[in-house]
Write a protein that holds these residues in place. Sequence first.
Motif, PDB file in Angstrom:
ATOM      1  N   PHE A 113      45.862 108.430  70.952  1.00 36.16           N
ATOM      2  CA  PHE A 113      44.722 108.008  70.763  1.00 36.16           C
ATOM      3  C   PHE A 113      44.120 106.868  69.793  1.00 36.16           C
ATOM      4  CE2 PHE A 113      40.521 110.073  68.649  1.00 36.16           C
ATOM      5  CZ  PHE A 113      40.084 109.587  69.975  1.00 36.16           C
ATOM      6  N   GLY A 114      43.063 106.557  71.242  1.00 36.32           N
ATOM      7  CA  GLY A 114      42.869 104.748  70.601  1.00 36.32           C
ATOM      8  C   GLY A 114      42.276 104.802  69.833  1.00 36.32           C
ATOM      9  N   PRO A 115      41.103 105.079  69.084  1.00 38.51           N
ATOM     10  CA  PRO A 115      40.191 104.962  68.076  1.00 38.51           C
ATOM     11  C   PRO A 115      41.339 104.644  67.166  1.00 38.51           C
ATOM     12  CG  PRO A 115      38.761 106.017  69.539  1.00 38.51           C
ATOM     13  CD  PRO A 115      40.195 106.526  70.015  1.00 38.51           C
ATOM     14  N   TYR A 116      41.908 106.553  66.955  1.00 45.75           N
ATOM     15  CA  TYR A 116      43.335 106.314  65.724  1.00 45.75           C
ATOM     16  C   TYR A 116      43.976 105.060  65.868  1.00 45.75           C
ATOM     17  CZ  TYR A 116      45.797 109.390  62.666  1.00 45.75           C
ATOM     18  OH  TYR A 116      46.215 109.825  61.316  1.00 45.75           O
ATOM     19  N   ALA A 117      44.889 104.895  66.524  1.00 43.14           N
ATOM     20  CA  ALA A 117      46.158 104.056  66.699  1.00 43.14           C
ATOM     21  C   ALA A 117      45.153 102.047  66.499  1.00 43.14           C
ATOM     22  CB  ALA A 117      46.064 104.001  68.390  1.00 43.14           C
ATOM     23  N   ARG A 118      44.013 102.177  67.092  1.00 49.03           N
ATOM     24  CA  ARG A 118      43.458 100.604  66.614  1.00 49.03           C
ATOM     25  C   ARG A 118      43.040 100.646  64.875  1.00 49.03           C
ATOM     26  NH1 ARG A 118      41.576 101.643  71.611  1.00 49.03           N
ATOM     27  NH2 ARG A 118      39.650 102.640  71.368  1.00 49.03           N
ATOM     28  N   ALA A 119      43.038 101.986  64.560  1.00 47.87           N
ATOM     29  CA  ALA A 119      42.322 101.782  63.081  1.00 47.87           C
ATOM     30  C   ALA A 119      43.739 101.545  62.403  1.00 47.87           C
ATOM     31  CB  ALA A 119      41.461 103.886  62.730  1.00 47.87           C
ATOM     32  N   MET A 120      45.051 102.268  62.619  1.00 44.27           N
ATOM     33  CA  MET A 120      46.046 102.344  61.734  1.00 44.27           C
ATOM     34  C   MET A 120      46.930 101.431  61.746  1.00 44.27           C
ATOM     35  SD  MET A 120      46.727 104.933  60.114  1.00 44.27           S
ATOM     36  CE  MET A 120      45.330 105.057  60.195  1.00 44.27           C
ATOM     37  N   ILE A 121      45.927  99.950  62.997  1.00 46.08           N
ATOM     38  CA  ILE A 121      46.485  99.052  62.028  1.00 46.08           C
ATOM     39  C   ILE A 121      46.093  97.699  61.153  1.00 46.08           C
ATOM     40  CG2 ILE A 121      46.748  96.550  63.696  1.00 46.08           C
ATOM     41  CD1 ILE A 121      46.580  97.948  65.995  1.00 46.08           C
ATOM     42  N   ARG A 122      45.007  98.157  60.942  1.00 43.51           N
ATOM     43  CA  ARG A 122      44.240  97.210  59.772  1.00 43.51           C
ATOM     44  C   ARG A 122      44.899  97.853  58.775  1.00 43.51           C
ATOM     45  NH1 ARG A 122      38.194  94.887  58.935  1.00 43.51           N
ATOM     46  NH2 ARG A 122      38.144  95.406  56.254  1.00 43.51           N
ATOM     47  N   VAL A 123      44.382  99.046  58.853  1.00 46.43           N
ATOM     48  CA  VAL A 123      45.082 100.572  57.498  1.00 46.43           C
ATOM     49  C   VAL A 123      46.458 100.227  57.286  1.00 46.43           C
ATOM     50  CG1 VAL A 123      45.645 102.656  56.877  1.00 46.43           C
ATOM     51  CG2 VAL A 123      43.376 102.336  57.740  1.00 46.43           C
ATOM     52  N   CYS A 124      47.713  99.904  57.717  1.00 41.39           N
ATOM     53  CA  CYS A 124      48.899  99.271  57.556  1.00 41.39           C
ATOM     54  C   CYS A 124      48.689  97.421  57.155  1.00 41.39           C
ATOM     55  CB  CYS A 124      49.672  99.459  59.023  1.00 41.39           C
ATOM     56  SG  CYS A 124      50.134 101.055  59.213  1.00 41.39           S
ATOM     57  N   LYS A 125      47.993  97.066  57.382  1.00 38.86           N
ATOM     58  CA  LYS A 125      47.819  96.029  56.789  1.00 38.86           C
ATOM     59  C   LYS A 125      47.650  95.931  55.364  1.00 38.86           C
ATOM     60  CE  LYS A 125      47.405  92.811  61.075  1.00 38.86           C
ATOM     61  NZ  LYS A 125      46.228  92.637  61.976  1.00 38.86           N
ATOM     62  N   GLU A 126      46.394  96.285  54.973  1.00 39.53           N
ATOM     63  CA  GLU A 126      46.076  96.742  53.589  1.00 39.53           C
ATOM     64  C   GLU A 126      46.848  97.638  53.018  1.00 39.53           C
ATOM     65  OE1 GLU A 126      41.237  96.067  54.934  1.00 39.53           O
ATOM     66  OE2 GLU A 126      42.025  97.999  54.918  1.00 39.53           O
ATOM     67  N   GLU A 127      47.356  98.327  53.967  1.00 41.31           N
ATOM     68  CA  GLU A 127      48.472  99.681  52.469  1.00 41.31           C
ATOM     69  C   GLU A 127      49.882  98.345  52.185  1.00 41.31           C
ATOM     70  OE1 GLU A 127      47.452 101.374  51.704  1.00 41.31           O
ATOM     71  OE2 GLU A 127      47.143 103.199  53.118  1.00 41.31           O
ATOM     72  N   SER A 128      50.407  97.906  53.442  1.00 39.39           N
ATOM     73  CA  SER A 128      50.884  96.602  52.886  1.00 39.39           C
ATOM     74  C   SER A 128      50.965  95.698  51.707  1.00 39.39           C
ATOM     75  CB  SER A 128      51.902  95.879  54.019  1.00 39.39           C
ATOM     76  OG  SER A 128      52.231  94.899  53.759  1.00 39.39           O
ATOM     77  N   PHE A 129      50.091  95.642  51.125  1.00 41.55           N
ATOM     78  CA  PHE A 129      49.509  94.127  50.537  1.00 41.55           C
ATOM     79  C   PHE A 129      49.926  95.716  49.327  1.00 41.55           C
ATOM     80  CE2 PHE A 129      45.344  94.612  47.991  1.00 41.55           C
ATOM     81  CZ  PHE A 129      45.494  93.849  47.604  1.00 41.55           C
ATOM     82  N   HIS A 130      48.700  97.049  49.034  1.00 47.33           N
ATOM     83  CA  HIS A 130      49.115  97.690  47.853  1.00 47.33           C
ATOM     84  C   HIS A 130      50.532  98.189  47.483  1.00 47.33           C
ATOM     85  CE1 HIS A 130      45.175  99.789  49.719  1.00 47.33           C
ATOM     86  NE2 HIS A 130      44.883  98.600  49.473  1.00 47.33           N
TER      87      HIS A 130
END
Length: 330
Positions: free
Chosen positions: A160-177
């Motif tokens: 699902f496009g919107p979920y997949a795209r949202a996850m890209i930024r979320v994962c970058k931020e989670e990596s900092f967390h």
Amino acid sequence: MYAQMVDTGQSRLPEPAELSADERAFQARIDADVKIEPRDDMPEAYRRTLIRQIQQHAHSEVVGMLPEGNWITRAPSLQRKATLMAKVQDEAGHGLYLYCAAETLGTSRDRMIDDLHAGRVRYSSIFNYPTLTWADIGTIGWLVDGAAIMNQIPLCRCSFGPYARAMIRVCKEESFHQRQGFDILMTLCRGTAEQKAMAQDALDRWWWPSLMMFGPPDAESVHSAQSARWKIKLLSNDELRQRYVDQTVPQAEYLGLAIPDPKLAWNGERGHYDFGEIDWREFHEVLKGNGPCNHDRIATRIKAWEDGAWVREAAVAHAAKRAARELEAA
Ligand code: FAQ
């Protein structure tokens, strides 16, 4: 029509011959790795599965702010306080992207929030445990964000496009967390014996709940087979859990902390760590609402929602005034 598409929650998947022409065409798009977008035709069960999972994910981000928010006023230095505030704000942002992604499927923010407050939908089991010491904040970043990243990296490729795209930024931020959490623990583990004991105590309490985050074992996971076929899930609950254990054990060793599992051992034949049995009764109790903090978490969310009503009402009134002014000017 998609009416015959089986709903999730059953272990037997329909054979291709049992699917309608529309269902077969939809599956062919999924199999060809074509992203599904909000206005595309989709089976009702696919839509409902995504609304369920994405809103559970959104609620987890927002409820997940509570155990950490609890420590903002008690962070041990200005730098730690600023970093923790930034992290907690990031979680709010993740909730926002996810609520928006779910809304593209035809539900509304108000409805999702209502369902959360009424206990009709879930949020991650992990956020029903208390944060007793500062080491818990490090451990949440290290273990909980670490588990979230493990689960979410494959979601960047989901169908699902919107979920997949949202996850890209979320994962970058989670990596900092995850790094900020590990950094807190490195400081504690290099500190006094008392600080190291605090870190070990936090690991002892959070280890097993973090393994439960990946969901029930594959054999008991009601949604997995269908979600895998639709490429919402690219790796199974057990596969992700195993990868997580394999990745995290060396990190604990680096910190000089002991994973609280006497059965944990490297299995050279499998090329993975073996680990002990998870207490699934505890998991199910937490899901039923009987975890240490379930009531408190929902009560806090409801209070925040009610206290913020005037902000939402003011924003709506302002938007109406602006629209009226623009109409008049036109
Ligand atoms: N907690 O058939 P499955 C984060 C439920 S984000 C509560 O395997 P599925 C960021 C499941 O809903 C953490 N319920 O289900 C952060 C279903 O019940 P239902 C959240 C759970 O959906 C860090 C039933 O059990 N991440 O941490 C849990 O195929 C730090 C049967 O299970 C996501 O939501 C659980 N742990 O697989 C924020 C990621 N596990 O709905 C602040 C997206 C299972 O029929 C601070 N979600 N259940 O009533 C997923 O990947 C999937 O939904 C799973 C579950 C893997 C969680």
